[in-house]
Design an enzyme around this catalytic site. Structure first.
Site, PDB file in Angstrom:
ATOM      1  N   HIS A  64      -9.242   5.008   2.761  1.00 36.42           N
ATOM      2  CA  HIS A  64      -7.535   5.457   1.865  1.00 36.42           C
ATOM      3  C   HIS A  64      -6.939   7.168   1.998  1.00 36.42           C
ATOM      4  O   HIS A  64      -6.141   7.450   1.525  1.00 36.42           O
ATOM      5  CB  HIS A  64      -8.367   5.337   0.332  1.00 36.42           C
ATOM      6  CG  HIS A  64      -7.619   3.501   0.118  1.00 36.42           C
ATOM      7  ND1 HIS A  64      -8.812   2.543   0.424  1.00 36.42           N
ATOM      8  CD2 HIS A  64      -6.662   2.505   0.012  1.00 36.42           C
ATOM      9  CE1 HIS A  64      -8.630   1.404   0.897  1.00 36.42           C
ATOM     10  NE2 HIS A  64      -7.275   0.930  -0.250  1.00 36.42           N
ATOM     11  N   GLY A  73       1.054  -1.008  -0.351  1.00 37.80           N
ATOM     12  CA  GLY A  73       0.264  -0.125   0.001  1.00 37.80           C
ATOM     13  C   GLY A  73       0.959   1.503   0.046  1.00 37.80           C
ATOM     14  O   GLY A  73       1.953   1.420   0.389  1.00 37.80           O
ATOM     15  N   ILE A 112       1.314   3.261   7.121  1.00 35.01           N
ATOM     16  CA  ILE A 112       0.786   4.108   8.108  1.00 35.01           C
ATOM     17  C   ILE A 112       0.437   3.071   9.009  1.00 35.01           C
ATOM     18  O   ILE A 112       0.186   3.609  10.097  1.00 35.01           O
ATOM     19  CB  ILE A 112      -0.536   4.221   6.977  1.00 35.01           C
ATOM     20  CG1 ILE A 112      -1.499   3.228   6.805  1.00 35.01           C
ATOM     21  CG2 ILE A 112      -0.336   5.166   6.326  1.00 35.01           C
ATOM     22  CD1 ILE A 112      -2.704   4.137   6.485  1.00 35.01           C
ATOM     23  N   ASP A 113       0.425   1.329   9.039  1.00 30.38           N
ATOM     24  CA  ASP A 113      -0.278   0.955  10.557  1.00 30.38           C
ATOM     25  C   ASP A 113       0.649   1.017  11.660  1.00 30.38           C
ATOM     26  O   ASP A 113       0.316   0.686  12.643  1.00 30.38           O
ATOM     27  CB  ASP A 113      -0.554  -1.013  10.100  1.00 30.38           C
ATOM     28  CG  ASP A 113      -2.223   0.098   9.288  1.00 30.38           C
ATOM     29  OD1 ASP A 113      -2.663   0.344   8.545  1.00 30.38           O
ATOM     30  OD2 ASP A 113      -2.246  -1.884   8.906  1.00 30.38           O
ATOM     31  N   MET A 135      -7.199   2.671   9.448  1.00 32.73           N
ATOM     32  CA  MET A 135      -7.025   1.582   9.001  1.00 32.73           C
ATOM     33  C   MET A 135      -5.908   0.832  10.577  1.00 32.73           C
ATOM     34  O   MET A 135      -5.856   1.186  11.497  1.00 32.73           O
ATOM     35  CB  MET A 135      -6.607   1.977   8.029  1.00 32.73           C
ATOM     36  CG  MET A 135      -6.848   2.008   6.574  1.00 32.73           C
ATOM     37  SD  MET A 135      -5.710   2.057   5.467  1.00 32.73           S
ATOM     38  CE  MET A 135      -6.754   1.438   3.956  1.00 32.73           C
ATOM     39  N   GLY A 136      -5.739  -0.647  10.113  1.00 32.31           N
ATOM     40  CA  GLY A 136      -5.042  -0.820  11.128  1.00 32.31           C
ATOM     41  C   GLY A 136      -5.332  -2.653  10.691  1.00 32.31           C
ATOM     42  O   GLY A 136      -6.203  -3.124  11.909  1.00 32.31           O
ATOM     43  N   ARG A 137      -4.602  -3.358  10.435  1.00 33.07           N
ATOM     44  CA  ARG A 137      -5.065  -4.120  10.209  1.00 33.07           C
ATOM     45  C   ARG A 137      -4.642  -5.563  11.138  1.00 33.07           C
ATOM     46  O   ARG A 137      -5.284  -6.301  11.352  1.00 33.07           O
ATOM     47  CB  ARG A 137      -4.371  -5.161   8.997  1.00 33.07           C
ATOM     48  CG  ARG A 137      -4.217  -6.786   8.823  1.00 33.07           C
ATOM     49  CD  ARG A 137      -3.519  -6.288   6.910  1.00 33.07           C
ATOM     50  NE  ARG A 137      -4.043  -6.308   6.160  1.00 33.07           N
ATOM     51  CZ  ARG A 137      -5.256  -7.346   5.193  1.00 33.07           C
ATOM     52  NH1 ARG A 137      -5.971  -7.917   6.239  1.00 33.07           N
ATOM     53  NH2 ARG A 137      -5.035  -6.221   4.723  1.00 33.07           N
ATOM     54  N   GLN A 164      -6.850   7.912   4.653  1.00 35.94           N
ATOM     55  CA  GLN A 164      -4.982   8.022   6.254  1.00 35.94           C
ATOM     56  C   GLN A 164      -3.615   7.767   4.585  1.00 35.94           C
ATOM     57  O   GLN A 164      -3.465   8.058   5.637  1.00 35.94           O
ATOM     58  CB  GLN A 164      -5.727   6.895   6.711  1.00 35.94           C
ATOM     59  CG  GLN A 164      -7.030   6.990   7.635  1.00 35.94           C
ATOM     60  CD  GLN A 164      -7.165   6.118   8.018  1.00 35.94           C
ATOM     61  OE1 GLN A 164      -6.763   5.621   8.505  1.00 35.94           O
ATOM     62  NE2 GLN A 164      -8.142   5.130   7.383  1.00 35.94           N
ATOM     63  N   ARG A 201     -25.628  12.836  18.816  1.00 35.31           N
ATOM     64  CA  ARG A 201     -25.182  11.043  18.194  1.00 35.31           C
ATOM     65  C   ARG A 201     -24.525   9.785  18.687  1.00 35.31           C
ATOM     66  O   ARG A 201     -23.409  10.890  19.035  1.00 35.31           O
ATOM     67  CB  ARG A 201     -25.497  10.958  16.452  1.00 35.31           C
ATOM     68  CG  ARG A 201     -26.724  11.471  15.888  1.00 35.31           C
ATOM     69  CD  ARG A 201     -26.308  11.810  14.420  1.00 35.31           C
ATOM     70  NE  ARG A 201     -27.392  12.136  13.576  1.00 35.31           N
ATOM     71  CZ  ARG A 201     -28.100  12.326  12.690  1.00 35.31           C
ATOM     72  NH1 ARG A 201     -26.866  13.082  12.104  1.00 35.31           N
ATOM     73  NH2 ARG A 201     -28.530  12.379  11.412  1.00 35.31           N
TER      74      ARG A 201
HETATM   75  O1  F6P Z   1      -0.860  -1.994   5.022  1.00 36.57           O
HETATM   76  C1  F6P Z   1      -1.538  -0.700   5.018  1.00 36.57           C
HETATM   77  C2  F6P Z   1      -3.598  -0.571   4.849  1.00 36.57           C
HETATM   78  O2  F6P Z   1      -3.367   0.572   5.235  1.00 36.57           O
HETATM   79  C3  F6P Z   1      -3.384  -1.728   5.971  1.00 36.57           C
HETATM   80  O3  F6P Z   1      -4.147  -1.136   6.745  1.00 36.57           O
HETATM   81  C4  F6P Z   1      -4.734  -2.202   4.928  1.00 36.57           C
HETATM   82  O4  F6P Z   1      -5.520  -3.100   5.633  1.00 36.57           O
HETATM   83  C5  F6P Z   1      -4.592  -2.521   3.624  1.00 36.57           C
HETATM   84  O5  F6P Z   1      -3.552  -1.174   3.809  1.00 36.57           O
HETATM   85  C6  F6P Z   1      -5.664  -1.842   2.464  1.00 36.57           C
HETATM   86  O6  F6P Z   1      -4.453  -1.840   1.719  1.00 36.57           O
HETATM   87  P1  F6P Z   1      -5.527  -2.006  -0.313  1.00 36.57           P
HETATM   88  O7  F6P Z   1      -6.543  -1.514   0.032  1.00 36.57           O
HETATM   89  O8  F6P Z   1      -4.797  -1.449  -1.005  1.00 36.57           O
HETATM   90  O9  F6P Z   1      -5.199  -3.269  -0.687  1.00 36.57           O
END
Ligand code: F6P
Length: 346
Positions: free
Chosen positions: A276, A11, A128-129, A171-173, A278, A164
């Protein structure tokens, strides 16, 4: 003098161009090297595609987001892929002595396998994670945190105006670094991260207690990789599919949370997925400086024969560490940071 290859894989991430510029500027100006940029990550190596990089062609890119080389999630080691031989042939076709891959766990995972096969590589950690081990921070993370914090600030005022609950997905896998930092900076009332599977009943009770004590709105920050504890499968209907490295495509937990929170608490709830946004746009000053320091250190390591390594930030120092150290396990959220954020929940 050597001929050095550069590629950006995985990414994209704010600060990639700062790294490329720094490698070339120091590499040409001080060491007298030549540079070739493979386009679209490993796809450029395997397809023999790229561009010569010079001081001139890398001017004016420090502040630009994305990567001038393009990127992809091409995996040379996927089943039936060309593997080491394919990469070696691609490097030889361009007369490359040392390769500097800039990437996260997947790109550097490929770099690690090449290093084991004796190919000279020096990695630069990007994501970025911020979940790569071996380095305190990756470049791009601080920019993503600022983008998420700005978004939370904006969502705060609209949540407050409408009474609300707003769920903000970041993000953050594998790790909740962006959620914890932006949630702490943005004053989140709950932060859900992959490291701590959540109980939806507990989240709702917490929000009810907060509203019972007079608060009329709440901000919940959730990492895309956060999961409910056993028995509460909220994943149905989320986006599916995997990439070339076998990672599930994430994104969408906030949709389920919006529905569950509203149904269980009766509080009007909305969600926003930052996605994205981010990763896009101009890097902040911190990431320009870190990317530049990493680039300079990487070309020095390539020159000094310090191969099979990755440049890394340890405290305030930029050092080199074995690639294997970076690839062992993802760097998970520091529990102390989460506990600090928790003080302000509710
Ligand atoms: O690895 C960074 C990251 O931003 C993850 O947090 C996210 O799941 C992934 O990239 C998504 O990337 P793409 O949609 O480009 O495959």
């Amino acid at each position: 003098m050597a001929r050095i290859g550069i590629l950006t894989g995985g990414g994209d991430c704010p600060g990639l161009n700062a790294v490329i510029r720094a490698i070339v500027r120091k590499g040409v100006g001080v060491h007298g090297h030549e540079f070739f940029g493979f386009t679209y990550g490993w796809a450029g190596v395997l397809g023999n595609e790229g561009v010569e990089l010079t001081t001139e062609s890398t001017r004016g890119i420090l502040h630009r987001g994305g990567t001038i080389l393009g990127t992809s999630r091409t995996n040379p080691f996927k089943e039936d892929g060309p593997g080491v031989d394919g990469v070696r042939a691609g490097l030889e076709a361009r007369g490359i002595d040392v390769l500097i891959p800039i990437g996260g766990e997947d790109t550097l995972g490929v770099a690690g396998k090449l290093a084991e096969a004796g190919i000279p590589v020096v990695g630069v950690p990007k994501t970025i994670d911020n979940d790569l081990a071996g380095t305190d921070f990756t470049f791009g993370f601080q920019t993503a945190v600022q983008i998420a914090t700005d978004a939370i600030d904006r969502l705060h005022t609209t949540a407050e105006s409408h009474n609300r609950v707003i769920v903000v997905e970041v993000m953050g896998r594998h790790a909740g670094w962006i959620a914890a930092y932006s949630g702490l900076a943005g004053g989140a009332d709950a932060i859900l991260v992959p490291e701590r599977p959540f109980d939806i009943d507990e989240v709702c009770s917490h929000l009810r207690r907060r509203h019972d004590s007079g608060r009329r709105f709440s901000i919940v920050v959730v990492s895309e990789g956060a999961t409910p504890r056993d028995g509460h499968d909220l994943s149905a209907g989320l986006s599916q599919g995997t990439d070339a490295f076998g990672h599930a495509r994430l994104g969408g937990i906030a949709v389920a949370l919006e529905r569950e929170i509203e149904e269980r608490t009766g509080f009007e709830t909305r969600m926003t997925i930052l996605g994205h946004v981010q990763r896009g746009g101009t890097p902040n000053a911190y990431d320009r400086v870190l990317g530049t320091r990493f680039g300079v250190a990487a070309v020095d390591a390539a020159t000094n024969g310090d191969h099979g390594k990755m440049v890394a930030l340890r405290g305030t120092e930029v050092v080199t560490v074995p690639l294997s150290e970076a690839l062992a396990e993802p760097k998970l959220l520091d529990p102390e940071l989460y506990e600090t954020a928790e003080v302000f929940f509710g």
